[in-house]
Motif scaffolding. Structure first.
Motif, PDB file in Angstrom:
ATOM      1  N   GLN A  47       3.638 -17.833 -69.258  1.00  0.00           N
ATOM      2  CA  GLN A  47       3.719 -18.875 -68.231  1.00  0.00           C
ATOM      3  C   GLN A  47       4.077 -18.237 -66.892  1.00  0.00           C
ATOM      4  O   GLN A  47       5.078 -17.521 -66.783  1.00  0.00           O
ATOM      5  CB  GLN A  47       4.787 -19.919 -68.597  1.00  0.00           C
ATOM      6  N   LYS A  48       3.273 -18.527 -65.889  1.00  0.00           N
ATOM      7  CA  LYS A  48       3.502 -17.970 -64.557  1.00  0.00           C
ATOM      8  C   LYS A  48       4.491 -18.840 -63.796  1.00  0.00           C
ATOM      9  O   LYS A  48       4.327 -20.050 -63.690  1.00  0.00           O
ATOM     10  CB  LYS A  48       2.180 -17.891 -63.799  1.00  0.00           C
ATOM     11  N   LEU A  49       5.545 -18.206 -63.265  1.00  0.00           N
ATOM     12  CA  LEU A  49       6.537 -18.894 -62.456  1.00  0.00           C
ATOM     13  C   LEU A  49       6.497 -18.298 -61.049  1.00  0.00           C
ATOM     14  O   LEU A  49       7.092 -17.255 -60.782  1.00  0.00           O
ATOM     15  CB  LEU A  49       7.942 -18.726 -63.058  1.00  0.00           C
ATOM     16  N   THR A  84       6.080 -12.045 -56.134  1.00  0.00           N
ATOM     17  CA  THR A  84       5.460 -13.351 -55.880  1.00  0.00           C
ATOM     18  C   THR A  84       5.498 -14.251 -57.100  1.00  0.00           C
ATOM     19  O   THR A  84       5.398 -15.463 -56.965  1.00  0.00           O
ATOM     20  CB  THR A  84       4.008 -13.203 -55.404  1.00  0.00           C
ATOM     21  N   ALA A  85       5.649 -13.656 -58.299  1.00  0.00           N
ATOM     22  CA  ALA A  85       5.717 -14.473 -59.514  1.00  0.00           C
ATOM     23  C   ALA A  85       6.277 -13.648 -60.666  1.00  0.00           C
ATOM     24  O   ALA A  85       6.146 -12.428 -60.705  1.00  0.00           O
ATOM     25  CB  ALA A  85       4.341 -15.006 -59.885  1.00  0.00           C
ATOM     26  N   VAL A  86       6.887 -14.361 -61.598  1.00  0.00           N
ATOM     27  CA  VAL A  86       7.335 -13.788 -62.866  1.00  0.00           C
ATOM     28  C   VAL A  86       6.516 -14.470 -63.950  1.00  0.00           C
ATOM     29  O   VAL A  86       6.366 -15.696 -63.935  1.00  0.00           O
ATOM     30  CB  VAL A  86       8.840 -14.047 -63.107  1.00  0.00           C
ATOM     31  N   GLN A 126      14.142  -7.191 -69.263  1.00  0.00           N
ATOM     32  CA  GLN A 126      13.579  -5.846 -69.370  1.00  0.00           C
ATOM     33  C   GLN A 126      12.506  -5.774 -70.451  1.00  0.00           C
ATOM     34  O   GLN A 126      12.716  -6.154 -71.586  1.00  0.00           O
ATOM     35  CB  GLN A 126      14.675  -4.833 -69.681  1.00  0.00           C
ATOM     36  N   GLY A 127      11.336  -5.257 -70.058  1.00  0.00           N
ATOM     37  CA  GLY A 127      10.255  -5.010 -70.996  1.00  0.00           C
ATOM     38  C   GLY A 127       9.579  -6.250 -71.556  1.00  0.00           C
ATOM     39  O   GLY A 127       8.659  -6.134 -72.355  1.00  0.00           O
ATOM     40  N   LYS A 128      10.001  -7.434 -71.158  1.00  0.00           N
ATOM     41  CA  LYS A 128       9.419  -8.672 -71.701  1.00  0.00           C
ATOM     42  C   LYS A 128       8.610  -9.444 -70.668  1.00  0.00           C
ATOM     43  O   LYS A 128       7.559  -9.973 -70.979  1.00  0.00           O
ATOM     44  CB  LYS A 128      10.517  -9.572 -72.262  1.00  0.00           C
ATOM     45  N   ASP A 129       9.147  -9.541 -69.466  1.00  0.00           N
ATOM     46  CA  ASP A 129       8.488 -10.331 -68.433  1.00  0.00           C
ATOM     47  C   ASP A 129       7.565  -9.455 -67.596  1.00  0.00           C
ATOM     48  O   ASP A 129       7.868  -8.293 -67.338  1.00  0.00           O
ATOM     49  CB  ASP A 129       9.532 -10.997 -67.529  1.00  0.00           C
ATOM     50  N   LEU A 130       6.459 -10.039 -67.178  1.00  0.00           N
ATOM     51  CA  LEU A 130       5.550  -9.352 -66.258  1.00  0.00           C
ATOM     52  C   LEU A 130       5.910  -9.768 -64.843  1.00  0.00           C
ATOM     53  O   LEU A 130       6.241 -10.931 -64.592  1.00  0.00           O
ATOM     54  CB  LEU A 130       4.101  -9.750 -66.537  1.00  0.00           C
TER      55      LEU A 130
END
Length: 147
Positions: free
Chosen positions: A105-107, A98-100, A31-35
């Motif tokens: 760093q894009k996953l 589609t990604a986190v 929550q609130g950290k990952d895009l």
């Protein structure tokens, strides 16, 4: 200035980039950290393990994982939840994860590490559900006693 809805953002840009609110998709999404990168809903039905952004009839936006694709709806559950939701149809779905983006760093959901997480986490749903049910038991007992 009026804020735009998720639907308007996806229609305008073809995608939505935002930080979530809530813990229902832990440990994958913090929550609130990952895009989160949400793409426009693809044509046709979604598949098992897809993570749709959908809008409930109540108007609440939810991002949970598909556990089963049925003829007319989907069985959906958050990664940090044990209760499954049914009755979510294609008309509710706005887009799909589609990604986190974590710590810059894009996953992508096509990454082997993501795929391994999904299979381990979802294929062990019954074990995970038992652990989460036990974790939540003291709170349920407390609520019953305080009624």
């Amino acid at each position: 200035m009026r804020k735009s809805t998720f639907e308007e953002e996806i229609a305008r840009n073809g995608f939505l980039l935002y930080r979530n609110v809530g813990d229902s998709m832990l440990p994958l999404i913090r929550q609130g950290k990952d895009l989160l990168l949400i793409a426009r809903k693809p044509e046709g039905r979604l598949r098992k393990y897809d993570v749709p952004l959908y809008r409930r009839d109540s108007g609440q936006y939810v991002l949970h994982r598909i556990l089963k694709v049925r003829e007319n709806d989907y069985v959906i559950c958050g990664d940090n939840r044990w209760r499954r939701e049914t009755g979510i149809t294609d008309r509710h779905i706005i887009g799909v994860l589609t990604a986190v983006i974590r710590d810059g760093q894009k996953l992508p959901v096509t990454d082997k590490r993501y795929q391994l997480y999904v299979h381990l986490w979802c294929d062990l749903l019954y074990l995970r559900a038992a652990v989460l049910w036990c974790r939540d038991l003291p709170g349920r007992i407390k609520r019953k006693l305080c009624q």
